[in-house]
Design a protein around this motif. Structure first.
Motif, short mmCIF file in Angstrom:
data_model
loop_
_atom_site.label_atom_id
_atom_site.label_comp_id
_atom_site.label_asym_id
_atom_site.label_seq_id
_atom_site.Cartn_x
_atom_site.Cartn_y
_atom_site.Cartn_z
N ALA A 291 36.79 -88.33 87.46
CA ALA A 291 36.04 -87.81 88.60
C ALA A 291 34.57 -88.23 88.59
O ALA A 291 34.02 -88.60 89.64
N GLU A 292 33.92 -88.18 87.45
CA GLU A 292 32.49 -88.50 87.43
C GLU A 292 32.24 -89.97 87.73
O GLU A 292 31.27 -90.32 88.43
N ASN A 293 33.11 -90.86 87.25
CA ASN A 293 32.96 -92.28 87.58
C ASN A 293 33.23 -92.53 89.06
O ASN A 293 32.55 -93.35 89.70
N GLU A 294 34.20 -91.82 89.62
CA GLU A 294 34.48 -91.96 91.05
C GLU A 294 33.29 -91.48 91.87
O GLU A 294 32.96 -92.08 92.91
N HIS A 295 32.64 -90.43 91.39
CA HIS A 295 31.46 -89.92 92.10
C HIS A 295 30.38 -90.99 92.20
O HIS A 295 29.80 -91.22 93.27
N LEU A 296 30.13 -91.69 91.11
CA LEU A 296 29.13 -92.75 91.10
C LEU A 296 29.55 -93.90 92.01
O LEU A 296 28.71 -94.54 92.66
N ALA A 297 30.86 -94.16 92.06
CA ALA A 297 31.36 -95.23 92.95
C ALA A 297 31.09 -94.88 94.41
O ALA A 297 30.64 -95.74 95.19
#
Length: 420
Positions: A291-297
């Motif tokens: 989730a956190e990597n998707e947020h940055l994406a």
């Protein structure tokens, strides 16, 4: 809804989150008590049910002359089981009522405080400067024939408007550009319903303290959505998703409706804060660990749009007290509005972790074969409000506005919007 295991095993995480948000810490203790009562009631019911089942076998095997007395005892036990079942249901309802008032625990690093306590992560682009007195978006919009505020108010009241001529084309160009960008990044386009059932609206966390912002149609028991996030979150409710690829991405295009009941008369001029607008919303279902990597994406997709539109902006990490109840972290992108000498929000993107998915029963199957809630995220990729920043940033001394190059293919090659 919060994770009940987290509540039982690490309630201090929730207490700290509630405190950072400025919400009631006592709710955590109330939820712990309700959870204990719920589990005790369920245990009592299950024990009595097991006794009832065992006693039923005893009655079935008893001699004929013994059965009469045993049947009376079985009836008494059945009444106890029924009462215990009701107590368990009541305890479950009480627990749900309390725990649904606890907001999603914030992610480590989210700043505490309210609206003004955000942290600026970066500022990008040079703020526009002019060798003439710049016009605000209202004057530009009216002289360029982009919108008609007076007729919007005549027909529908304050904070409504018509997009006219090139203004209508400009919004469609903006939205279509965003949709093309979304598709290239594996978002499936959806045009979504804008009326949803109460359980879907509640499942996304929008029927809490800001429910007065939402239009409700009591005759139909339906809500008008203020963002396509609601319909996108409901799209896979009560489903088990295949997330072998790591995520499912959707881009929802919809008209959005907001009462702006809590705006206190702010931004009544122009189209910055209105009751109806269009928006393209990104929405992701992902494995919780991603989730956190998707947020940055999602933020990176928004920033690319800002840069290609030639806008000066900043990215902020929103403070806990300014988050909605479903967001564990939210990044806003605010564009520089020259005549206001200030940054104003154009996009936001939220990591809702598993909060919405727990409420809406959206799950995936783990390696063990069991199901677990997915994580959901959302973020704006284009909306009507962006026209404000585009007009003010790219205005010229003669009153015209230069069209950003990326939008020109969607406007039949128009490079400049001239005054009417």
């Amino acid at each position: 809804m919060i994770d009940p295991v987290l509540l039982r095993e690490n309630p201090d995480v929730l207490r700290q989150s509630q405190a950072a948000r400025g919400d009631s810490v006592d709710l955590v203790d109330a939820a712990l008590s309700a959870d204990a009562a719920r589990r005790a009631a369920i245990g009592e019911y299950e024990n009595l049910r097991a006794s009832q089942n065992a006693f039923g076998k005893k009655v079935a095997q008893a001699a004929k002359e013994e059965k009469k007395a045993l049947v009376a005892e079985a009836q008494s036990l059945a009444a106890e089981v029924k009462a215990a079942s009701q107590r368990a249901s009541d305890a479950e309802a009480e627990f749900t009522t309390i725990v649904r008032q606890i907001a999603n625990p914030i992610i480590d690093g989210v700043p505490a405080g309210g609206e003004d306590d955000f942290v600026t992560l970066r500022e990008v682009g040079e703020r526009p400067s002019f060798d003439f007195e710049p016009k605000d978006h209202v004057e530009l919009g009216e002289t360029l024939g982009i919108f008609d505020l007076a007729r919007g108010a005549k027909v529908s009241g304050a904070r409504f408007y018509y997009l006219t001529g090139i203004g209508a084309r400009l919004e469609l160009a903006l939205m279509t550009l965003a949709l093309d960008r979304a598709e290239k990044n594996d978002f499936v386009p959806l045009i979504v319903p804008t009326l949803v059932r109460p359980e879907i609206m509640a499942g996304t966390g929008f029927l809490g303290e800001h429910s007065d912002e939402i239009y409700y149609l009591p005759a139909d028991d339906l809500y008008l959505t203020g963002t396509s996030e609601v319909a996108l979150a409901g799209f896979h409710s009560d489903e088990i998703l295949d997330l072998e690829g790591g995520s499912k991405r959707y881009a929802g295009w919809s008209t959005c409706y907001r009462r702006e009941a809590g705006s206190g008369g702010k931004d009544t001029r122009g189209i910055l804060r209105v009751h109806q607008f269009n928006k393209l919303e990104m929405f992701s279902y992902v494995l919780p660990e991603n989730a956190e990597n998707e947020h940055l994406a999602l933020v990176s997709f928004q920033e690319q749009m800002m840069q290609d539109l030639g806008l000066s902006y900043r990215v902020i990490d929103t403070a806990a007290g300014d988050l909605g109840s479903s967001a564990a972290r939210k990044y806003d992108i605010e564009a520089w509005i020259p005549t206001q000498d200030a940054y104003r929000e154009l996009t936001s993107t939220s990591n809702c972790t598993t909060f919405q998915a727990r409420r809406l029963e959206t799950r995936y199957r783990t390696e063990s074969g069991k199901t677990a809630p997915v994580a959901t995220l959302n973020g704006t990729l284009a909306t009507t409000r962006w026209i404000v920043a585009i007009l003010e940033t790219h205005q010229q001394a003669d009153g015209s506005v230069i069209v950003p190059e990326v939008l020109r293919p969607y406007l039949n090659g128009v490079e400049r919007i001239e005054p009417k």
